[in-house]
Structure formats: structure tokens, C-alpha cells
Motif scaffolding. Structure first.
Motif, PDB file in Angstrom:
ATOM      1  N   PRO A 118       0.899  -1.289  -0.102  1.00 58.42           N
ATOM      2  CA  PRO A 118       0.013   0.190  -0.090  1.00 58.42           C
ATOM      3  C   PRO A 118       0.877   1.294   0.069  1.00 58.42           C
ATOM      4  O   PRO A 118       0.396   2.465  -0.482  1.00 58.42           O
ATOM      5  CB  PRO A 118      -0.909  -0.095   1.177  1.00 58.42           C
ATOM      6  CG  PRO A 118      -0.185  -1.082   2.231  1.00 58.42           C
ATOM      7  CD  PRO A 118       0.709  -1.741   1.286  1.00 58.42           C
ATOM      8  N   ASN A 119       2.175   1.293   0.463  1.00 59.38           N
ATOM      9  CA  ASN A 119       2.706   2.252   0.705  1.00 59.38           C
ATOM     10  C   ASN A 119       4.370   2.339   1.014  1.00 59.38           C
ATOM     11  O   ASN A 119       4.572   0.964   0.898  1.00 59.38           O
ATOM     12  CB  ASN A 119       2.232   3.305   1.855  1.00 59.38           C
ATOM     13  CG  ASN A 119       2.142   2.602   2.898  1.00 59.38           C
ATOM     14  OD1 ASN A 119       3.265   1.969   3.374  1.00 59.38           O
ATOM     15  ND2 ASN A 119       1.244   2.464   3.690  1.00 59.38           N
ATOM     16  N   SER A 129       1.369  -6.833   5.521  1.00 63.48           N
ATOM     17  CA  SER A 129       0.100  -6.919   6.519  1.00 63.48           C
ATOM     18  C   SER A 129      -1.232  -6.483   5.666  1.00 63.48           C
ATOM     19  O   SER A 129      -2.107  -7.165   5.870  1.00 63.48           O
ATOM     20  CB  SER A 129       0.067  -6.561   7.796  1.00 63.48           C
ATOM     21  OG  SER A 129       0.376  -5.226   7.697  1.00 63.48           O
ATOM     22  N   ARG A 130      -0.825  -5.493   5.080  1.00 59.35           N
ATOM     23  CA  ARG A 130      -1.865  -4.911   4.248  1.00 59.35           C
ATOM     24  C   ARG A 130      -1.664  -4.927   2.877  1.00 59.35           C
ATOM     25  O   ARG A 130      -2.321  -4.188   1.860  1.00 59.35           O
ATOM     26  CB  ARG A 130      -1.946  -3.298   4.497  1.00 59.35           C
ATOM     27  CG  ARG A 130      -2.574  -3.387   5.968  1.00 59.35           C
ATOM     28  CD  ARG A 130      -2.734  -1.774   6.546  1.00 59.35           C
ATOM     29  NE  ARG A 130      -1.748  -0.706   6.231  1.00 59.35           N
ATOM     30  CZ  ARG A 130      -1.833   0.399   5.654  1.00 59.35           C
ATOM     31  NH1 ARG A 130      -3.255   0.776   5.694  1.00 59.35           N
ATOM     32  NH2 ARG A 130      -0.975   1.249   5.470  1.00 59.35           N
ATOM     33  N   PRO A 154       2.646   5.821  -7.464  1.00 60.89           N
ATOM     34  CA  PRO A 154       3.787   4.800  -7.282  1.00 60.89           C
ATOM     35  C   PRO A 154       2.957   3.398  -6.967  1.00 60.89           C
ATOM     36  O   PRO A 154       2.041   3.078  -6.273  1.00 60.89           O
ATOM     37  CB  PRO A 154       4.372   5.380  -6.056  1.00 60.89           C
ATOM     38  CG  PRO A 154       3.484   6.335  -5.184  1.00 60.89           C
ATOM     39  CD  PRO A 154       2.547   6.580  -6.426  1.00 60.89           C
ATOM     40  N   TYR A 155       3.601   2.266  -7.536  1.00 57.90           N
ATOM     41  CA  TYR A 155       3.437   0.867  -7.246  1.00 57.90           C
ATOM     42  C   TYR A 155       4.562   0.320  -6.587  1.00 57.90           C
ATOM     43  O   TYR A 155       5.835   0.349  -7.016  1.00 57.90           O
ATOM     44  CB  TYR A 155       3.051   0.465  -8.677  1.00 57.90           C
ATOM     45  CG  TYR A 155       1.884   0.781  -9.552  1.00 57.90           C
ATOM     46  CD1 TYR A 155       0.612   0.022  -9.385  1.00 57.90           C
ATOM     47  CD2 TYR A 155       2.041   1.858 -10.203  1.00 57.90           C
ATOM     48  CE1 TYR A 155      -0.339   0.466  -9.898  1.00 57.90           C
ATOM     49  CE2 TYR A 155       0.946   2.495 -11.256  1.00 57.90           C
ATOM     50  CZ  TYR A 155      -0.385   1.361 -10.918  1.00 57.90           C
ATOM     51  OH  TYR A 155      -1.468   2.148 -11.556  1.00 57.90           O
ATOM     52  N   TYR A 156       4.042  -0.459  -5.396  1.00 59.92           N
ATOM     53  CA  TYR A 156       5.168  -1.149  -4.639  1.00 59.92           C
ATOM     54  C   TYR A 156       4.828  -2.753  -4.783  1.00 59.92           C
ATOM     55  O   TYR A 156       3.787  -3.112  -4.534  1.00 59.92           O
ATOM     56  CB  TYR A 156       5.137  -0.920  -3.203  1.00 59.92           C
ATOM     57  CG  TYR A 156       4.945   0.642  -3.133  1.00 59.92           C
ATOM     58  CD1 TYR A 156       6.330   1.359  -3.124  1.00 59.92           C
ATOM     59  CD2 TYR A 156       4.050   1.576  -2.902  1.00 59.92           C
ATOM     60  CE1 TYR A 156       6.516   2.718  -2.829  1.00 59.92           C
ATOM     61  CE2 TYR A 156       4.060   2.970  -2.946  1.00 59.92           C
ATOM     62  CZ  TYR A 156       5.287   3.481  -2.763  1.00 59.92           C
ATOM     63  OH  TYR A 156       5.401   4.870  -2.539  1.00 59.92           O
ATOM     64  N   PHE A 157       5.782  -3.279  -5.393  1.00 62.76           N
ATOM     65  CA  PHE A 157       5.581  -4.976  -5.542  1.00 62.76           C
ATOM     66  C   PHE A 157       6.547  -5.567  -4.846  1.00 62.76           C
ATOM     67  O   PHE A 157       7.863  -5.267  -4.349  1.00 62.76           O
ATOM     68  CB  PHE A 157       5.935  -5.357  -7.035  1.00 62.76           C
ATOM     69  CG  PHE A 157       5.030  -4.618  -8.115  1.00 62.76           C
ATOM     70  CD1 PHE A 157       3.800  -5.135  -8.139  1.00 62.76           C
ATOM     71  CD2 PHE A 157       5.301  -3.451  -8.560  1.00 62.76           C
ATOM     72  CE1 PHE A 157       2.906  -4.484  -9.223  1.00 62.76           C
ATOM     73  CE2 PHE A 157       4.613  -2.792  -9.562  1.00 62.76           C
ATOM     74  CZ  PHE A 157       3.468  -3.282 -10.139  1.00 62.76           C
ATOM     75  N   ALA A 158       6.181  -6.828  -4.331  1.00 67.57           N
ATOM     76  CA  ALA A 158       7.016  -7.603  -3.402  1.00 67.57           C
ATOM     77  C   ALA A 158       6.458  -9.078  -3.467  1.00 67.57           C
ATOM     78  O   ALA A 158       5.286  -9.423  -3.829  1.00 67.57           O
ATOM     79  CB  ALA A 158       7.025  -7.407  -1.968  1.00 67.57           C
TER      80      ALA A 158
END
Length: 185
Positions: A118-119, A129-130, A154-158
Motif C-alpha cells: 500500500p505505501n 500485513s496490508r 507509485p506501485y510497490y511490488f513484493a
């Protein structure tokens, strides 16, 4: 009035985001030149060292690009995707990220997935967790899982597998800030 550690860390995160956006904007035009006579461009010399095929982005000017995450390395444990994303900036709205990874099997017991965080704080801490699952452990097989960068944000990938170890220790995280349009001179 003193500084709390939360305020300081929030400010550091903001500085990191702004700095990354400035880097993205500064390399947004891939056909840039410097030094008289056009003796340097990104196709003949990469400013951060020699180009590596695993970081290669097949750049075209004909609309949205289809970009394989990790290049020839695909999506796996032990590859630094943050560096890959930095070397392959810029990304644009409507570009398609393709996540390719082997589904779990007896030969490949370590599964991978793709989560959207998310951020920036979640990204930096690998706090899943989110996070939202966008590709499960089987969706990366064959032609891979495709994700369209639909908006300017922004896109955060994991990868969240093995309780986040792939994100924390395996380098399986990156973020992109797609640009609105390609600039042509």
C-alpha cells in the motif's frame, strides 16, 4: 516541540520518494545525448556501468511497452529487483509488467507470488500485513502474469512467500512511478 521518531522516519520516506521521482524524471527521455557531436547515448554506454542483459529493457516508442520483470532473470529469489527497476526507469502509464516465475513443483519447491504493497513504509519494511495479492504461486508460469500500470502513482511490488523472507532477504521487491507520457524531441 521535539522530533518524534515517527515524524523523522516519515520525512525520510518522503525524501526517498521525491528523490526517486526526480531520478525517474531525469532519465525519462531515453534518447538523450551529451558532449558535443552526440558521442554518448544510452545505447552505446550506460551511465551506471556496463549494461547487463538481465537488466535490459526492450524500449520502444510505439505506445505501451510489455516489460518482463527482471529481464532474462524473471522473478526469483536472490535478484535485486530494486536495482533492476532503477536501471530500467522510466516506466509509463499503460506499460505492462510481466511477472514470469515457475509454479511450485518437485523440481522447484520454492513458490513465488506477487503482492501490491500500500505505501513506501510497507515497501521499505517488507510489511505485507496490508498487501494485496495480485498473482498467486501458479500465475507466473507460461507467458507470465501481466500487470498494467494504469495510473500515475507509485506501485510497490513484493513476493510474500515464506513469511516475507523473499521480500526481506531475497531482493524480491521493487517500486515504479510511471510517467504520464513519453517525451520525443
Amino acid at each position: 516541540m521535539g522530533f518524534s521518531s515517527t515524524n523523522v522516519s516519515d520525512k525520510l520516506i518522503l525524501v526517498a520518494v521525491v528523490a526517486s521521482m526526480l531520478v525517474t524524471v531525469s532519465v525519462a527521455n531515453r534518447d538523450w545525448y551529451y558532449g558535443g557531436g552526440g558521442g554518448f547515448n544510452y545505447t552505446t554506454h550506460w551511465p551506471w556501468g556496463p549494461r547487463n542483459d538481465s537488466y535490459n529493457l526492450n524500449y520502444t516508442n510505439n505506445g505501451p511497452n510489455k516489460i518482463i520483470v527482471g529481464g532474462s532473470e524473471h522473478w526469483h529469489y536472490g535478484f535485486n529487483y530494486s536495482v533492476w527497476a532503477f536501471h530500467n526507469a522510466s516506466f509509463y502509464v499503460n506499460d505492462v509488467l510481466v511477472f514470469k516465475y515457475d509454479p511450485p513443483s518437485s523440481q522447484m519447491p520454492f513458490a513465488h507470488s506477487v503482492y501490491l504493497l500500500p505505501n513506501m513504509r510497507s515497501y521499505l519494511n517488507c510489511d505485507l500485513s496490508r498487501a494485496k495479492l495480485i498473482a498467486n504461486t501458479t500465475q507466473g508460469g507460461g507467458k507470465g502474469f501481466e500487470f498494467v500500470l494504469k495510473r500515475w502513482k507509485p506501485y510497490y511490488f513484493a513476493c510474500a512467500e515464506h513469511d516475507g523472507i523473499h521480500c526481506r532477504d531475497g531482493g524480491m521487491k521493487f517500486f515504479v512511478m510511471p510517467m504520464l507520457r513519453r517525451w520525443h524531441y
